[in-house]
Design an enzyme around this catalytic site. Structure first.
Site, mmCIF file in Angstrom:
data_model
loop_
_atom_site.group_PDB
_atom_site.id
_atom_site.type_symbol
_atom_site.label_atom_id
_atom_site.label_comp_id
_atom_site.label_asym_id
_atom_site.label_seq_id
_atom_site.Cartn_x
_atom_site.Cartn_y
_atom_site.Cartn_z
ATOM 1 N N CYS A 161 4.433 5.463 6.052
ATOM 2 C CA CYS A 161 2.878 5.546 5.722
ATOM 3 C C CYS A 161 2.625 3.988 6.636
ATOM 4 C CB CYS A 161 2.954 5.121 4.049
ATOM 5 S SG CYS A 161 3.523 3.637 3.777
ATOM 6 N N HIS A 297 2.479 1.525 -0.778
ATOM 7 C CA HIS A 297 1.527 2.928 0.416
ATOM 8 C C HIS A 297 0.498 2.448 1.164
ATOM 9 C CE1 HIS A 297 1.225 6.158 2.027
ATOM 10 N NE2 HIS A 297 -0.218 7.059 1.252
ATOM 11 N N ASN A 317 -5.622 8.862 3.674
ATOM 12 C CA ASN A 317 -4.229 9.404 3.856
ATOM 13 C C ASN A 317 -3.032 10.255 4.878
ATOM 14 O OD1 ASN A 317 -1.904 8.907 1.906
ATOM 15 N ND2 ASN A 317 -2.626 9.466 0.049
#
Length: 462
Positions: A161, A297, A317
């Site tokens: 990520c 994240h 995302n």
């Protein structure tokens, strides 16, 4: 031809039924049928929803035993119950059956979120975007509408990520400065940025910005495509410096107003805590659910706005378009805590770009062709394969097989092999496990015979 038309009609009706089942799983049963969600569905009905969900998310063939399927079904049922109970409350956000709906929350966190990493050394905090009295900022902004945000991407099962967050911010500032939206390579960061970052095992955006600066730029996703696994750095592609940045800075921490000022100027890399069950199953709306500040994240803030009097951030995302609002999340903004929702205001950072990119050098030469994998003096396997012995006696192997993966595990049955990410062979089930007794598994691969080269075997040995 007479048989074909009825068959197609049956298939069409089946697809409609599957689609209806998936839709029903997101809307509460009470809304659609006027009965209580708790115990409202029959076991067969929930199984139908589950089977449709498996097909939708490409998991229909991933469960290799009835025991595993039954376990996943029980977890799915529990998550479905959680989704419906939440949606009945008519809150500011809705939950749905995301790709993570057959995972417990512990499994979701361990597989898809990285451990919290502390940055070594001081942050590069700048006053550039410090909130000041008298600042005049737009009431809302959406960098997607301004052409500064690339398509939503999917990091897969790799904990990369941090690379997607970094690249998203660089893509954004590059478009703002040059007018060109160029999709850049996360895989280059995964493979090559290894001084502090750890590829699929996690990393930090600031370190990735440092890598791009020291490297003199980064390649495109087209020429260095994403694979979702740790790989060897391609030095030729690493030297293809298509997009550059000049520096990076950190937004003043614990200030949503400073973060707003930053996002008003460019997409910003942010870190959040994404481990909650509601986040796991987020579907739409303005997320104001329970979460802490254990940052695990990396994502990108690409805008902000207000809906029905409720302020929100627009967050991109990296879990594909099937999660959230087509891959995006709206998070509550201007909350009571200075850290922001889920810690969004704790570690925001951004790249700086002052001018154009280097001249386009034209097509880069292809990376050198890798030689075949050499098993011994007489057998080879194709490049990026692993040699596995098929027949051995004592210390000698008399016949070799090829596993079509790098760094694979050769199973003791002399027939199958497993990816290095799932290194434990379960010979009884024909699967590969993430670790001993792990619930995560993939189907084992078959070896293919290696190629003998009797006449030139010794000549080809370096």
């Amino acid at each position: 031809m007479g048989f074909l038309k009825p068959t197609m009609a049956i298939l069409f009706l089946a697809m409609v039924a599957v689609s209806s089942a998936v839709d029903m799983s997101i809307i509460s049963y009470d809304e659609k049928h006027g009965v209580s969600t708790t115990g409202g569905r029959s076991e067969a009905e929930v199984m139908s929803i589950y089977e449709a969900w498996l097909v939708k998310h490409g998991k229909a063939q991933s469960q290799n035993s009835l025991v595993e399927k039954d376990r996943r079904f029980e977890i799915f049922k529990d998550n479905l119950r959680f989704v419906d109970e939440h949606n009945e409350k008519n809150l500011s956000y809705r939950l749905g059956l995301t790709r993570f709906a057959d995972l417990t929350n512990d499994e979701y966190r361990s597989k898809y979120l990285g451990a919290k990493m502390e940055k070594k050394g001081e942050r590069r905090t700048s006053l550039r975007y410090e909130a000041r009295v008298g600042d005049e900022l737009p009431e809302s902004i959406d960098w997607r509408k301004k052409g500064a945000v690339a398509e939503v991407k999917d990091q897969g099962g790799c904990g990369s990520c941090w690379a997607f967050s970094t690249i998203g911010a660089v893509e954004g500032i590059n478009q703002i400065v040059t007018g060109d939206l160029i999709t850049l390579s996360e895989q280059e960061l995964v493979d090559c940025d290894t001084s502090y970052n750890e590829g699929c095992n996690g990393g930090l955006m600031d370190y990735a910005f440092e890598f791009i600066i020291k490297n003199g730029g980064i390649d495109t996703d087209k020429d260095y495509p994403y694979k979702g696994v740790d790989g060897t750095c391609d030095q030729i592609r690493k030297n293809a410096k298509v997009v550059t940045i000049d520096s990076y800075e950190d937004v003043p921490t614990y200030s949503e107003e400073s973060l707003k000022k930053a996002v008003a100027h460019q997409p910003i890399s942010i870190a959040i805590e994404a481990g909650g069950r509601a986040f796991q199953l987020y579907d739409s709306g303005i997320f104001d659910g329970s979460c802490g500040t254990q940052l695990d994240h990396g994502v990108v803030a690409v805008g902000y706005g207000t809906e029905n009097g409720k302020d929100y951030w627009i967050v991109r995302n990296s879990w594909g378009k099937s999660w959230g609002e087509s891959g995006y999340l709206r998070m509550a903004r201007n909350i009571a805590s200075s850290s922001g929702k889920c810690g969004i205001a704790i570690e925001p950072s951004y790249p700086i770009k002052n001018g154009e990119n280097p001249p386009n050098p034209g097509p880069s030469p292809p990376s050198p062709i890798k030689p075949p994998t050499q098993c011994d003096s007489y057998y080879t396997c194709p490049e990026s394969n692993t040699c596995c012995c098929l027949f051995e006696y004592g210390k000698y192997c008399f016949a070799w097989g090829c596993c079509p993966l790098e760094a694979a595990t050769c199973c003791d049955d002399n027939y199958s092999c497993c990816p290095h990410e799932y290194p434990v062979c379960d010979l009884d089930q024909g699967t590969c496990l993430l670790s001993k007794n792990s619930p995560f598994s993939v189907k084992a691969l078959k070896r293919k015979p290696a190629t003998p080269f009797w006449s030139q075997g010794r000549k080809n040995i370096a």
